[in-house]
Design a protein around this motif. Sequence first.
Motif, short mmCIF file in Angstrom:
data_model
loop_
_atom_site.label_atom_id
_atom_site.label_comp_id
_atom_site.label_asym_id
_atom_site.label_seq_id
_atom_site.Cartn_x
_atom_site.Cartn_y
_atom_site.Cartn_z
N SER A 1 -13.19 0.44 35.38
CA SER A 1 -12.53 -0.19 34.25
C SER A 1 -11.03 0.07 34.34
CB SER A 1 -13.12 0.33 32.94
OG SER A 1 -12.58 -0.37 31.84
N ALA B 1 -17.89 5.49 33.61
CA ALA B 1 -16.81 4.53 33.82
C ALA B 1 -15.56 5.28 34.23
CB ALA B 1 -16.55 3.70 32.55
N HIS C 1 -7.81 -0.97 28.51
CA HIS C 1 -8.74 -1.22 27.40
C HIS C 1 -8.23 -0.58 26.10
CE1 HIS C 1 -10.37 2.94 27.84
NE2 HIS C 1 -10.91 2.73 26.66
N LYS D 1 -11.64 -5.50 29.67
CA LYS D 1 -11.94 -4.11 30.01
C LYS D 1 -12.40 -3.32 28.79
CE LYS D 1 -11.01 -4.18 34.44
NZ LYS D 1 -12.07 -3.91 35.45
N ALA E 1 -14.08 1.54 21.76
CA ALA E 1 -15.14 1.47 22.76
C ALA E 1 -16.23 2.49 22.50
CB ALA E 1 -14.55 1.69 24.15
N VAL F 1 -13.23 7.39 26.14
CA VAL F 1 -12.83 6.00 26.01
C VAL F 1 -12.16 5.82 24.65
CG1 VAL F 1 -14.59 5.10 27.56
CG2 VAL F 1 -15.12 5.40 25.14
N CYS G 1 -11.03 4.74 35.25
CA CYS G 1 -9.83 3.99 35.60
C CYS G 1 -9.22 4.71 36.81
CB CYS G 1 -8.83 3.96 34.46
SG CYS G 1 -7.22 3.29 34.92
N TYR H 1 -16.06 9.37 31.29
CA TYR H 1 -14.98 8.44 31.59
C TYR H 1 -13.86 9.24 32.25
CZ TYR H 1 -11.11 5.13 31.06
OH TYR H 1 -10.05 4.30 31.31
N CYS I 1 -15.89 -1.30 28.68
CA CYS I 1 -16.02 0.11 28.29
C CYS I 1 -16.98 0.26 27.11
CB CYS I 1 -14.65 0.69 27.94
SG CYS I 1 -13.64 1.11 29.36
N THR J 1 -20.50 2.41 27.38
CA THR J 1 -20.82 3.48 26.44
C THR J 1 -22.16 3.21 25.75
OG1 THR J 1 -18.46 3.77 26.05
CG2 THR J 1 -19.95 4.82 24.49
#
Length: 791
Positions: free
Chosen positions: A619, A698, A623, A653, A767, A763, A700, A754, A657, A661
Amino acid sequence: MTSTDYAHPFRPAPVRLLNRLGRAGAYVGRTGRLDAEALREAARRRTGLSDFGDDGHAEALEVLVTSINAEARLSAAGRLIQKSRLTDALVQRLRIQDLVTRHPEIEDIDLGTIILITGLQRTGTTLLQRLLCSHPQIRGITGAEALVPVATGETAERSERSRRWRAMLAQRTVSYLAPDFQAIHPVGHDQAEEDVLLLDLNFMSQTAEATMTVPSYSRWLEDQDHTQNYEFLRRVLQVLAWQRPTSAWVLKTPHHLEFLDAFCRVFGSATVVQAHRDPRVTLASFCSMVAHGHGIFSDAVDAAEIGRHWHYKTHRMVERAMQARAASPANQFVDVSYYDLITDPISEARRVCEAAGVGFDGTAERQAEQYLAANPQNRFGKHDYQLEDFGLTEQGIDAAFAAYRETYAIPFENDQRQSPSADPPPSLSAGGEQPPEVGEPVRGVGDRGFVSAVATAFRDLRNPTAPDIEAVADDVRIDGKTCLVTGANSGLGRAAAVELARRGGHMILACRPGHHGICEEITRESGSETVELVEVDLADLRSVHRCCDELRDRGVRVDIALMNAGLMTPAARRTAQGYDEMFAVHFLANRVMIDRWLSDGVVVPTVPGGDPPRIVFVSSEAHRSSAAIDFDRLGEFAPYGMKDSMRHYGLSKLVLCTYATELSRRLHRSSEGDDGVGDGVDDADGDDSDGVEVAVHALCPGGVATNITRGAPAALRSFVDLVLRRLFRSPEEAVEPVTWLCCAPEAGSSTGLYLHLMHRKQVSESAADATNGAKLWETSQAMVEQSRGSQ
């Protein structure tokens, strides 16, 4: 609430009388003009000393006094206060010089670690400074020390008592003359204060133009070489260290932003922290503070004049800072977003300490928490201000600060004035530096444009913090596990496929049609012989279902699924099913594919005690800056152009996310039932590993030089690719968080993690919201069912 009637500043009755007498005296020729030599003589009489030091201060004092007399329009009270301040500064110069002459060892003192906090005014610098000063190993300069660096008394105890008394008197005087000022910038004799007050002793600081109208002095100050000024500051810090030793300092003042080049020449090893906030808000807030300051010294406060001067001045400050930073080592600087600071001040303080090489242990964290609890926001009243009061406009500010805003990815706050009824976060403190409006994103990425997103990602890479997790050791293997990677033909997906194959994974490369040679490439680079290809176009749900049919018919069972494929289109593009292409590729195709895998047995939730399969989504931090998901219009196609492309990318995104979740919740058994829908996501400590049926994570990866803009026009794509290659890491360098989530044993016994780079994060609040997750699941389920009919 603070007053906005700047033309009529508050006046206690005795001060009004004094000013009337002063005006009457002016009629008969008693102007009360300041005289530099008379000020020096007064200081000599008070101290019995005569050596002021030879560092250029004499010229600065002459220019300042001339400017005050000609331009400042001081009231009688203002002249008395300025005469006293300037005389006190000369007294302190005499005492500093005398002390160093008697104790020459002072000039050999190593100041140790220096952290400089700077940035435009009202960007949260005071909050960060005082948080760091709560650290047991770091000291700042107290208000008492700033006003009286060298106190006199028969004993050290009496000297310190005298210093504190002088500082308390100054604090009470300000409160008496301008009660609103405490709401704007609380001053305390025992709190950390700005070291610009030490530069006042050298008569070369922004204090004069922040409290008086002195344009000729301001122009002179801009033309000077400030190296000698910072050498004087270093000497005063050595004097303070001789009295109260320390191994680490925190300095703070916006003044330094204009002269970072000189500061870095003198304090070459310092860690420089630059804070950032929307200039619309910072300039309005600071102009209000300046107007209240001018009102202490003058009955002629011109708000429009203040607006013009500080619009020019603050623009010059950020421009000169960018020039100085470009000529300095990148790792010397740490950027702090005001919005990150107010969201999690302790984390930002920890990040600064790590960059400066200062430990931030449990004791430091507890003391920071105690400071925040003891200094709530707005405890002295609320600060009210408006741009138009100073003849300024949002358009003018946006034009002047466009390059600065883009460079540091600074978001727009909803309103250029903070609402008096806003309910700020309880962690805020430090003098009226207000939070953004409720609901405004707290991270300047994503929906502000491609340039701002690139700048933010670049900032993250230039100012790294110590990783929360360690890279997966080379000897960690995944032999026998089947790994499927979408978008494996290029970029991060390709680098991940090579790494997973090298560790023993049986690779299935899910790529768009036309990449038949990729298997041979991955085989050659990884040394693995178990690499195969399935074709899938994630922008076409018919292709997604055909791929799922193939995996089901071949009896494939996926142990590790890396959902990596992504793109950013320069404008809206409609898929065969009528969805926006980024929405379809980033979310809906993954939603359909995973739904099919779970029902077809391609991904099989583990039994208690087993090794759960893993689903990892690539992701983006974009977001966090997205607007809320509109569930009533989810999936609806809406045309947009290049200007709004990044905003739609961030939204896609956020949807991803939110889905990741929610999926982690639904594939996590609760402790009280076995329906497969958990009460919440595992805490990532591995304590509830039996409840994890499928580990869903997830990440980044930060700024990566990929072909994410492959859909852009050729000319633009070539330019963007060049920028990405120059600024960002290669996919091979950026693959570490992917490898950790796919291979690390800890990630297999947890769910709902995350990562941003190699840091654990949560997140965004949106999200993580279970209600949003349930709404997304329910709304998108209809799309999943509809897609089955398109096969």
